[in-house]
Structure formats: structure tokens, C-alpha cells
Motif scaffolding. Structure first.
Motif, PDB file in Angstrom:
ATOM      1  N   ALA A 298       0.834  -1.211   0.000  1.00  0.00           N
ATOM      2  CA  ALA A 298       0.000   0.000   0.000  1.00  0.00           C
ATOM      3  C   ALA A 298       0.872   1.265   0.000  1.00  0.00           C
ATOM      4  CB  ALA A 298      -0.908   0.000   1.224  1.00  0.00           C
ATOM      5  N   PRO A 299       0.373   2.335  -0.623  1.00  0.00           N
ATOM      6  CA  PRO A 299       1.131   3.605  -0.657  1.00  0.00           C
ATOM      7  C   PRO A 299       0.945   4.388   0.651  1.00  0.00           C
ATOM      8  CG  PRO A 299      -0.918   3.836  -1.881  1.00  0.00           C
ATOM      9  CD  PRO A 299      -0.880   2.411  -1.395  1.00  0.00           C
ATOM     10  N   VAL A 300       1.528   3.868   1.725  1.00  0.00           N
ATOM     11  CA  VAL A 300       1.211   4.388   3.062  1.00  0.00           C
ATOM     12  C   VAL A 300       1.661   5.828   3.265  1.00  0.00           C
ATOM     13  CG1 VAL A 300       1.313   3.861   5.497  1.00  0.00           C
ATOM     14  CG2 VAL A 300       1.731   2.091   3.848  1.00  0.00           C
ATOM     15  N   SER A 301       2.843   6.185   2.740  1.00  0.00           N
ATOM     16  CA  SER A 301       3.318   7.553   2.983  1.00  0.00           C
ATOM     17  C   SER A 301       2.395   8.564   2.302  1.00  0.00           C
ATOM     18  CB  SER A 301       4.756   7.718   2.506  1.00  0.00           C
ATOM     19  OG  SER A 301       4.822   7.579   1.108  1.00  0.00           O
ATOM     20  N   LEU A 302       1.819   8.152   1.191  1.00  0.00           N
ATOM     21  CA  LEU A 302       0.848   9.025   0.520  1.00  0.00           C
ATOM     22  C   LEU A 302      -0.335   9.306   1.448  1.00  0.00           C
ATOM     23  CD1 LEU A 302      -0.026   9.993  -2.538  1.00  0.00           C
ATOM     24  CD2 LEU A 302      -1.503   8.006  -2.380  1.00  0.00           C
ATOM     25  N   TYR A 303      -0.833   8.261   2.099  1.00  0.00           N
ATOM     26  CA  TYR A 303      -1.962   8.428   3.028  1.00  0.00           C
ATOM     27  C   TYR A 303      -1.568   9.308   4.206  1.00  0.00           C
ATOM     28  CZ  TYR A 303      -3.869   4.372   0.470  1.00  0.00           C
ATOM     29  OH  TYR A 303      -4.329   3.514  -0.498  1.00  0.00           O
ATOM     30  N   LEU A 304      -0.372   9.083   4.724  1.00  0.00           N
ATOM     31  CA  LEU A 304       0.081   9.893   5.873  1.00  0.00           C
ATOM     32  C   LEU A 304       0.252  11.350   5.460  1.00  0.00           C
ATOM     33  CD1 LEU A 304       2.716   7.489   7.491  1.00  0.00           C
ATOM     34  CD2 LEU A 304       0.445   8.052   8.383  1.00  0.00           C
ATOM     35  N   ASP A 305       0.832  11.572   4.280  1.00  0.00           N
ATOM     36  CA  ASP A 305       1.071  12.950   3.847  1.00  0.00           C
ATOM     37  C   ASP A 305      -0.225  13.701   3.576  1.00  0.00           C
ATOM     38  OD1 ASP A 305       3.747  12.515   4.100  1.00  0.00           O
ATOM     39  OD2 ASP A 305       4.141  12.222   1.962  1.00  0.00           O
ATOM     40  N   LYS A 306      -1.270  12.971   3.243  1.00  0.00           N
ATOM     41  CA  LYS A 306      -2.572  13.621   3.040  1.00  0.00           C
ATOM     42  C   LYS A 306      -3.274  13.897   4.365  1.00  0.00           C
ATOM     43  CE  LYS A 306      -3.921  12.073  -1.568  1.00  0.00           C
ATOM     44  NZ  LYS A 306      -4.426  13.358  -2.087  1.00  0.00           N
ATOM     45  N   GLY A 307      -2.702  13.393   5.457  1.00  0.00           N
ATOM     46  CA  GLY A 307      -3.322  13.612   6.765  1.00  0.00           C
ATOM     47  C   GLY A 307      -4.453  12.634   7.054  1.00  0.00           C
ATOM     48  N   MET A 308      -4.435  11.470   6.388  1.00  0.00           N
ATOM     49  CA  MET A 308      -5.483  10.474   6.645  1.00  0.00           C
ATOM     50  C   MET A 308      -5.187   9.721   7.940  1.00  0.00           C
ATOM     51  SD  MET A 308      -5.714   9.136   2.732  1.00  0.00           S
ATOM     52  CE  MET A 308      -7.269   8.263   2.795  1.00  0.00           C
ATOM     53  N   HIS A 309      -6.233   9.081   8.484  1.00  0.00           N
ATOM     54  CA  HIS A 309      -6.039   8.234   9.659  1.00  0.00           C
ATOM     55  C   HIS A 309      -5.459   6.900   9.202  1.00  0.00           C
ATOM     56  CE1 HIS A 309      -8.432  10.849  12.173  1.00  0.00           C
ATOM     57  NE2 HIS A 309      -9.455  10.765  11.347  1.00  0.00           N
ATOM     58  N   VAL A 310      -4.288   6.546   9.703  1.00  0.00           N
ATOM     59  CA  VAL A 310      -3.707   5.244   9.346  1.00  0.00           C
ATOM     60  C   VAL A 310      -3.178   4.557  10.600  1.00  0.00           C
ATOM     61  CG1 VAL A 310      -2.178   3.999   7.763  1.00  0.00           C
ATOM     62  CG2 VAL A 310      -2.835   6.349   7.224  1.00  0.00           C
ATOM     63  N   GLY A 311      -3.582   3.299  10.789  1.00  0.00           N
ATOM     64  CA  GLY A 311      -3.023   2.468  11.856  1.00  0.00           C
ATOM     65  C   GLY A 311      -2.509   1.179  11.241  1.00  0.00           C
ATOM     66  N   LEU A 312      -1.984   0.299  12.088  1.00  0.00           N
ATOM     67  CA  LEU A 312      -1.443  -0.968  11.588  1.00  0.00           C
ATOM     68  C   LEU A 312      -2.334  -2.135  12.010  1.00  0.00           C
ATOM     69  CD1 LEU A 312       2.359  -0.469  12.368  1.00  0.00           C
ATOM     70  CD2 LEU A 312       1.113   0.022  10.243  1.00  0.00           C
ATOM     71  N   GLY A 313      -2.352  -3.169  11.148  1.00  0.00           N
ATOM     72  CA  GLY A 313      -3.097  -4.378  11.481  1.00  0.00           C
ATOM     73  C   GLY A 313      -2.215  -5.600  11.296  1.00  0.00           C
ATOM     74  N   SER A 314      -2.389  -6.577  12.185  1.00  0.00           N
ATOM     75  CA  SER A 314      -1.653  -7.838  12.020  1.00  0.00           C
ATOM     76  C   SER A 314      -2.330  -8.700  10.965  1.00  0.00           C
ATOM     77  CB  SER A 314      -1.586  -8.600  13.343  1.00  0.00           C
ATOM     78  OG  SER A 314      -2.900  -8.909  13.789  1.00  0.00           O
ATOM     79  N   ASP A 315      -3.664  -8.559  10.833  1.00  0.00           N
ATOM     80  CA  ASP A 315      -4.455  -9.350   9.892  1.00  0.00           C
ATOM     81  C   ASP A 315      -4.116 -10.830   9.944  1.00  0.00           C
ATOM     82  OD1 ASP A 315      -6.485  -9.730   8.025  1.00  0.00           O
ATOM     83  OD2 ASP A 315      -5.141  -9.497   6.314  1.00  0.00           O
ATOM     84  N   THR A 316      -3.907 -11.381  11.128  1.00  0.00           N
ATOM     85  CA  THR A 316      -3.756 -12.838  11.191  1.00  0.00           C
ATOM     86  C   THR A 316      -5.024 -13.439  10.610  1.00  0.00           C
ATOM     87  OG1 THR A 316      -4.673 -12.850  13.428  1.00  0.00           O
ATOM     88  CG2 THR A 316      -2.267 -12.868  13.227  1.00  0.00           C
ATOM     89  N   ALA A 317      -4.951 -14.502   9.794  1.00  0.00           N
ATOM     90  CA  ALA A 317      -3.797 -15.231   9.395  1.00  0.00           C
ATOM     91  C   ALA A 317      -3.392 -14.945   7.948  1.00  0.00           C
ATOM     92  CB  ALA A 317      -4.038 -16.722   9.555  1.00  0.00           C
ATOM     93  N   GLY A 318      -3.912 -13.803   7.378  1.00  0.00           N
ATOM     94  CA  GLY A 318      -3.266 -13.287   6.173  1.00  0.00           C
ATOM     95  C   GLY A 318      -1.837 -12.967   6.579  1.00  0.00           C
TER      96      GLY A 318
END
Ligand code: GUN
Ligand code: FE
Length: 423
Positions: A298-318
Motif C-alpha cells: 500500500a502507498p502508506v506515505s501518501l496516506y500519511l502525507d494527506k493527513g489520513m487516519h492510518v493504523g497498523l493491522g496484524s491481519d492474522t492469518a493473512g
């Protein structure tokens, strides 16, 4: 909820890019609320008991914005399929087993124990379609003192016979579940509406869940733009939408009624991104899952630079691991590869950004949590990194960065949630 002071090395996010670090400081908690970090104990707090952790590292609790409790049984397996095949061949058959309450009790016990032992203090969790097993999972989580949002999964198409619900069943079981949750009076555990994803939810089910979200102000979690075949399938199933996110938004399931988490967003286009930004949708970035089931990066820095809410997920068992330290590591590494291999327009993410997403970024979904600034709910973990032997001197931020690669549950020696000590 207690009042006390923790003494040690301290690290927390000031904002998305800036970390605050102290070699030797005091973190003050009064009635479950953080009062700030100080190099000397302020006079007004001089009566509070001090728990001394010497040079151990104290950080805010980590937030897991996306995980599947029932899939924990097959964690670490099946990293050789893409999403739709993986769901059909592995995931749905395993989730079906939670019809059996004895199996559910034994399997969920393992998941809950590991969530408790690790550095996560808050989590948004998918269960299965089974109402009673979902309630059992909620009972178990409630006991731990962790703060969790748990969803009975809704699905009325596209899943095997025996695991599929009719629209009517899905809605009536959701109502029974919500009623039962209310009667149990949990303090730490709350329901979150969980339409699994558009390929398994008809418009009618989405509409009824949207109505429920509006009526009760319930939060929502689902999956979005994870995999290219999935996105093609959604465009075939919903020919009157311009992009995937619209299949949720048109029923009020995209941040307009209740707070919403969308997992993945690997392939979101401009319009989808703008709508998430406008509606305040939280993105759960699940880098390990995206690599394991071959979705992409995913283009995470793009989301962060736009000021979007972003957190992390483990997404077990993906994802194979429940650790949010691993989720930080994989977010950094996959952003490096993404930049190197195919997109110089979206930069890599830094360690402070990964730490931010794991704490304050994801924590914000649960309210004022995820940092040690004054007024935030007091969630903390204490990390003992003494066994990482090295001659290299490291600051608190560098110690956390090293733990991002090397941490496991043994490093977590203390855990506090809303000012309560869990261990
Ligand atoms: N999309 C729909 N269901 C799932 C799931 O269980 N895991 C992942 N990674 N994506 C999904
Ligand atoms: Fe998922």
C-alpha cells in the motif's frame, strides 16, 4: 483505574513524524489518565506511588486495527495463494469450525492468551458469523482487561454452503448479538459491525447494516481494495459504483455514520482516497498480509502525507504474526521495496512514522489513546531489551527501532490499560 508514576526510559509520538524520547523520566497517570512525562516529579504528584523500571523502555500500548481471531489457528501457513483462492480453500473452511463451541473455546483461548501477552493494548477484531462463539470470544477478551472492538461477521453470498447466512438470518443474528452484548454489560469490550467485504454482502444486507449503524451509532470494519481480482469482482457485482469504496458508502458504511476501519487499501484510486479523507475513514495497513497473500504494498506515505487516519493491522492469518512490532517492521520494509521496485513518487516510511501508526495513529480509533501527552487514556507497555546484547549505544528511539526487528513477547514485562496494571 489507578494513580501512579512509572519511572524509566520513555518514548512516545508527538505527532506523525516527531518522537519524544527521554533516557530517564517519569510518566504520570492520575485516575487512568496520562498527566504527561517529566524529568523530575512535579510537586502536585509527589504523593503518588512510583514504580521503578530503571532503564527499561516505557512506550504507549500498541493498537492492532485489524485482525481475525478465528484464523489464528492457521497462522504461519499458506503464504502461497492470492486472496480469493485463500478464502475458499483455507479460510472459510477453518472459520466454519467455530460452529462447534468446544473448538471455539479452545481456539480462542490461544488467541486471547497471545494477545494478552504481547504489546497490544487495543484491537479491532473479526470473529466469525457464529453469534454464540463471538460472544464467547468477547467474554474471554473482557477478562483480560484489554480494550477491544469485536465483530460478528456478516455474509449472505459468495461463501460456501454451511457458512453462508440468508440476509434475514444475518440481520436477526446481528440484532441478537447486539442485544446479548448489551445485557452482558462489558466494560472493555464493544461490538463493531462487520460486513466481511462487498463480495460476501448483498446490497440488501449492506443497507440493513447501514441502517443499524445509523440507528445505534455503531462503528464499522471491513476490507477494501486489497487484491486486484477482488476489485474486478466488486466492479462486476456492483456495476453502478465508480469505485469499491462506493459499495460501502452508498449504504452509510464508510465513515459517515459510525467510525469506520477499512483494512488494506493497497490499490485505492484517487476518488476512493479522497472519499476516505473526507469521511475520516481509518486505514488499517497490514503489510505482512499484503505480502503473504500477494496483494501488493500500500502507498502508506501518501496516506500519511494527506493527513489520513492510518493504523497498523496484524491481519492474522493473512499475516502470520500477532505482533504489532512485526507490523511496524513490515510497513517499513514493504515501503522500501515498493519505492525501489515500482513507484518513485511514493516515498518510503520512516521508523517514527511506523511507531506513530502503531500507537497514536491506530489508537485514535479508540478515542484519546496512543501517546503520553496530557489528557490521553493511560495505556503503556514496559519493554526489557537487556537480552539484545551489543556494544552500540542506543537512544530510546533507537532501542524501539531495534525492538521493531527483534522483539517478541519475552520483551514485554509490564502492561497497563486505561490506568489498570494487567501485569
Ligand atoms: N477479505 C475478506 N475476508 C478476508 C479475510 O479474512 N482476510 C483478508 N486478508 N482479506 C479478506
Ligand atoms: Fe482481514
Amino acid at each position: 483505574m489507578d494513580s501512579f508514576i512509572l519511572h524509566g526510559a520513555v518514548l512516545f509520538s508527538e505527532d506523525v513524524r516527531e518522537l519524544k524520547e527521554y533516557d530517564d523520566a517519569y510518566v504520570v497517570c492520575a485516575d487512568g489518565v496520562c498527566q504527561g512525562v517529566y524529568e523530575e516529579i512535579p510537586g502536585e504528584f509527589s504523593d503518588l506511588p512510583v514504580e521503578d523500571f530503571w532503564d527499561k523502555l516505557i512506550i504507549p500500548g500498541l493498537a492492532d486495527l485489524h485482525t481475525h481471531a478465528p484464523q489464528y489457528t492457521f497462522r504461519g501457513l499458506y503464504g502461497d495463494m492470492e486472496l480469493l483462492e485463500w478464502l475458499d480453500r483455507v479460510t472459510f473452511p477453518e472459520e466454519m469450525r467455530y460452529d462447534d463451541m468446544d473448538y471455539a473455546a479452545r481456539a480462542y483461548d490461544l488467541f486471547v492468551e497471545d494477545l494478552f501477552t504481547g504489546a497490544t493494548t487495543r484491537a479491532a477484531i473479526f470473529a466469525t458469523k457464529h453469534t454464540d462463539a463471538t460472544l464467547l470470544l468477547m467474554d474471554m477478551l473482557e477478562e483480560t482487561g484489554l480494550v477491544t472492538l469485536v465483530g460478528k461477521v456478516n455474509m449472505d453470498r459468495g461463501v460456501p454452503h454451511g457458512y453462508c447466512e440468508t440476509t434475514g438470518e444475518s440481520v436477526s443474528e446481528t440484532l441478537r448479538w447486539l442485544e446479548e452484548v448489551r445485557s452482558r454489560g462489558y466494560r472493555n469490550t464493544s461490538p463493531i459491525l462487520t460486513p466481511r467485504f462487498t463480495p460476501t454482502c448483498t446490497d440488501e444486507l449492506m443497507k440493513q447494516l447501514g441502517d443499524l449503524s445509523g440507528r445505534y451509532g455503531l462503528p464499522v470494519q471491513s476490507h477494501l481494495s486489497e487484491n486486484l481480482d477482488e476489485i474486478s469482482l466488486v466492479s462486476r457485482l456492483c456495476p453502478d459504483t465508480r469505485f469499491y469504496g462506493e459499495s460501502y458508502d452508498r449504504f452509510g458504511l464508510f465513515g459517515t455514520q459510525g467510525k469506520t476501519i477499512m483494512a488494506h487499501c493497497v490499490w485505492s484510486g484517487e476518488e476512493e482516497i479522497e472519499l476516505m479523507l473526507k469521511n475520516g475513514v481509518y486505514i488499517a495497513h497490514c503489510a505482512q498480509s499484503n505480502m503473504r497473500i500477494r496483494s501488493g504494498a500500500a502507498p502508506v506515505s501518501l496516506y500519511l502525507d494527506k493527513g489520513m487516519h492510518v493504523g497498523l493491522g496484524s491481519d492474522t492469518a493473512g499475516g502470520a504474526e500477532l505482533s504489532i512490532f512485526s507490523a511496524m517492521r513490515d510497513a517499513v520494509l514493504s515501503s522500501n521495496l515498493r519505492w525501489r521496485l515500482y513507484d518513485r513518487d511514493v516515498r518510503q516510511i520512516s521508523f517514527p512514522e511506523a511507531f506513530y501508526m502503531a500507537t497514536l495513529g491506530g489508537g485514535a480509533f479508540f478515542g484519546k489513546t496512543g501517546t503520553f501527552k496530557k489528557g490521553y487514556e493511560f495505556d503503556a507497555v514496559v519493554l526489557d531489551d537487556d537480552n539484545i546484547q551489543t556494544l552500540y549505544p542506543a537512544s530510546p528511539a533507537e532501542r524501539a527501532e531495534r525492538l521493531m526487528y527483534l522483539a517478541d513477547d519475552r520483551h514485554v514485562v509490564g502492561k497497563y490499560v486505561r490506568g489498570c496494571k494487567l501485569y
